[in-house]
Design a protein around this motif. Structure first.
Motif, short mmCIF file in Angstrom:
data_model
loop_
_atom_site.label_atom_id
_atom_site.label_comp_id
_atom_site.label_asym_id
_atom_site.label_seq_id
_atom_site.Cartn_x
_atom_site.Cartn_y
_atom_site.Cartn_z
N ALA A 34 0.59 -1.15 -0.06
CA ALA A 34 0.09 0.22 0.07
C ALA A 34 1.00 1.29 0.14
CB ALA A 34 -0.94 0.14 1.19
N CYS A 35 0.31 2.28 -0.49
CA CYS A 35 0.99 3.65 -0.64
C CYS A 35 0.25 4.71 -0.48
CB CYS A 35 1.84 3.73 -1.99
SG CYS A 35 2.86 5.17 -1.92
N GLY A 36 0.32 5.43 0.49
CA GLY A 36 -0.52 7.01 0.53
C GLY A 36 -0.42 7.78 -0.65
N VAL A 37 -1.39 8.70 -0.84
CA VAL A 37 -1.33 9.84 -1.81
C VAL A 37 -1.44 11.08 -0.98
CG1 VAL A 37 -2.53 10.93 -3.66
CG2 VAL A 37 -2.51 8.52 -3.58
N CYS A 38 -0.33 11.77 -1.09
CA CYS A 38 0.16 12.74 -0.02
C CYS A 38 0.07 14.28 -0.81
CB CYS A 38 1.26 12.51 0.77
SG CYS A 38 1.77 13.75 2.02
N ARG A 39 -0.33 15.24 -0.08
CA ARG A 39 -0.17 16.55 -0.59
C ARG A 39 1.16 16.81 -1.11
NH1 ARG A 39 -3.39 20.78 -1.49
NH2 ARG A 39 -4.97 19.56 -0.38
N SER A 40 2.16 16.39 -0.42
CA SER A 40 3.73 16.50 -0.83
C SER A 40 3.81 16.09 -2.20
CB SER A 40 4.47 15.99 0.17
OG SER A 40 4.63 16.49 1.42
N ASP A 41 3.18 14.98 -2.54
CA ASP A 41 3.25 14.43 -3.79
C ASP A 41 2.44 15.47 -4.95
OD1 ASP A 41 4.12 11.83 -2.89
OD2 ASP A 41 2.25 11.24 -2.67
N TYR A 42 1.37 15.81 -4.48
CA TYR A 42 0.94 17.01 -5.30
C TYR A 42 1.89 18.12 -5.72
CZ TYR A 42 -2.20 21.03 -6.33
OH TYR A 42 -2.84 22.08 -6.95
N HIS A 43 2.44 18.53 -4.71
CA HIS A 43 3.49 19.52 -5.02
C HIS A 43 4.74 18.74 -6.03
CE1 HIS A 43 2.06 22.27 -1.72
NE2 HIS A 43 2.47 21.61 -0.79
N GLY A 44 5.00 17.89 -5.96
CA GLY A 44 5.87 17.58 -6.92
C GLY A 44 5.18 17.22 -8.22
N GLY A 59 5.68 8.73 -4.29
CA GLY A 59 5.12 7.63 -3.44
C GLY A 59 6.20 7.52 -2.36
N HIS A 60 5.80 8.29 -1.04
CA HIS A 60 6.81 8.15 -0.01
C HIS A 60 6.30 7.51 1.18
CE1 HIS A 60 4.79 11.94 0.30
NE2 HIS A 60 5.00 12.08 1.65
N GLU A 61 4.98 7.02 1.25
CA GLU A 61 4.03 6.56 2.41
C GLU A 61 3.70 5.07 2.09
OE1 GLU A 61 1.64 10.31 4.21
OE2 GLU A 61 1.02 9.49 2.25
N TYR A 62 4.70 4.16 2.44
CA TYR A 62 4.48 2.69 1.72
C TYR A 62 4.88 1.79 2.95
CZ TYR A 62 9.45 3.25 1.38
OH TYR A 62 10.80 3.42 1.70
N CYS A 63 4.23 0.68 2.82
CA CYS A 63 4.46 -0.47 3.45
C CYS A 63 4.74 -1.80 2.19
CB CYS A 63 3.54 -0.81 4.44
SG CYS A 63 1.99 -1.24 4.04
N VAL A 338 -5.58 5.76 -0.25
CA VAL A 338 -4.26 4.99 -0.08
C VAL A 338 -4.27 3.96 -1.19
CG1 VAL A 338 -3.37 3.14 1.02
CG2 VAL A 338 -4.27 5.26 2.45
N ILE A 339 -3.25 3.95 -2.02
CA ILE A 339 -3.20 2.96 -3.13
C ILE A 339 -3.01 1.58 -2.59
CG2 ILE A 339 -2.25 2.23 -5.28
CD1 ILE A 339 -1.07 5.23 -5.42
N THR A 340 -4.13 0.75 -2.91
CA THR A 340 -3.81 -0.66 -2.45
C THR A 340 -3.84 -1.77 -3.37
OG1 THR A 340 -6.32 -0.81 -1.86
CG2 THR A 340 -4.79 -0.24 0.06
#
Length: 344
Positions: A34-44, A59-63, A338-340
């Motif tokens: 899984a990986c979260g979609v974060c506002r920091s990603d939006y800035h990029g 994608g920086h929020e992952y497991c 969250v992308i699952t």
């Protein structure tokens, strides 16, 4: 492997087949769960981050599950791990003194290193990664991402929030909602601020003592009235000039402003220095959380000391990430995506 690739800023991510990541000598390769979609990603995604360019994978929020290990890796194939978004080298002065989130040799997947909007991600310096509790779903683990961990570090380390204090939270997106949940666990009184009424109602249902709609009133003035003179702590969770000044101006004398929101572009803004000077305020910047704090935070979540379930609003496919990023250009609903499903 399948990955969502930045090709043109502010346009849909390109779903492509790219090479599997090489395994770092000091780390592992994870199959992303899984990986979260974060506002920091939006800035990029909109071209406002210097390390995001044509060909980047966000994608920086992952497991994930370890599928390959390097010669100096600490973990084994089959381990289920969660990663802080800042991977400290482990050997510099910052890492050795417990502040790995300030490591000068840090690596941040998604920003200068291929991220986890993909089936696999390489994680160097895998001493940063920790075991995912068996009771925690991958979606919830990814929902922790940079949001819950950053908010926890901001409240406990930077702000030194104490029970009974008033804390104002400006912006109730991912980090802001996490700050509301965690501040209540710490025994604080919370004022949540946003311009989306649905998000304010969501924050109220999950513990906020009061809410302020900044689109309808002067937020700083309203907070001073609610708190009887000003909050002791104020968390800025958007990274924009208006909320930064509202955060400063809503504080009581000797209050603590904690700047969590990532500024985009040049990062320059005008702030009310007279308020900082006259009220003798403390102004803290914060980013991420040292990896050694993960086990205690995960333990609290496992024990039920805090329910972070409200953080995750929806699970999406890899190809659905573009719509989530585009939506961040305006008001967004409560909770995070969250992308699952990395196959679609």
């Amino acid at each position: 492997m399948r990955a969502a690739v930045v090709r043109n800023f502010s346009e849909d991510l390109s779903i492509e087949t790219v090479s599997d990541p090489a395994c770092p000598d000091s780390g592992v390769v994870l199959e992303v769960m899984a990986c979260g979609v974060c506002r920091s990603d939006y800035h990029g995604w909109v071209g406002k981050h210097p390390r995001v360019e044509d060909g980047s994978i966000l994608g920086h929020e992952y497991c994930g599950i370890v599928v390959e290990t390097g010669a100096r890796a600490k973990h084994r194939v089959g381990d289920r791990l969660i990663a802080p978004f800042i991977l400290g080298c482990g050997s510099c002065a910052a890492c050795q003194t417990g502040v790995s989130n300030t490591c000068e040799r840090q690596i941040v997947p998604g920003f200068g290193w291929p991220g986890a909007y993909a089936e696999y991600v390489a994680a160097p310096f895998d001493h940063n990664l920790v075991h995912l509790p068996e009771t925690m779903t991958p979606a919830l683990a990814a929902g922790l991402g940079c949001r819950v961990t950053t908010a926890w570090h901001a409240l406990t380390d930077r702000a030194n929030l104490r029970a009974g204090e008033w804390v104002a939270v400006h912006g109730t997106g991912g980090i802001g909602l996490a700050a509301v949940l965690l501040a209540k666990m710490l025994g604080a009184q919370v004022v949540a601020v946003d311009v989306v009424q649905e998000k304010l109602e969501h924050a109220r249902r999950h513990g906020a003592d009061a809410t302020v709609n900044a689109a309808e009133t002067d937020a700083a003035e309203a907070i001073r009235e609610i708190t009887g003179g000003g909050a002791q702590v104020s968390v800025e969770a958007l990274g924009i000039e208006a909320t930064t000044n509202a955060s400063i101006e809503c504080l009581a004398t000797l209050g603590r402003h904690v700047h969590v929101g990532m500024p985009s572009g040049s990062g320059l803004m005008q702030v009310n220095m007279r308020a900082i000077y006259a009220k003798q305020l403390s102004f803290f910047g914060t980013r991420g959380m040292p990896s050694w704090k993960y086990p205690s935070l995960l333990g609290m979540i496992e024990r039920g000391d805090v329910d972070i379930g409200p953080m995750v609003a929806r699970e999406i496919t890899l190809s659905g990430a573009s719509a989530e990023l585009r939506a961040m250009g305006g008001p967004t609903p409560p909770g995070t995506a969250v992308i699952t499903d990395l196959k679609r």
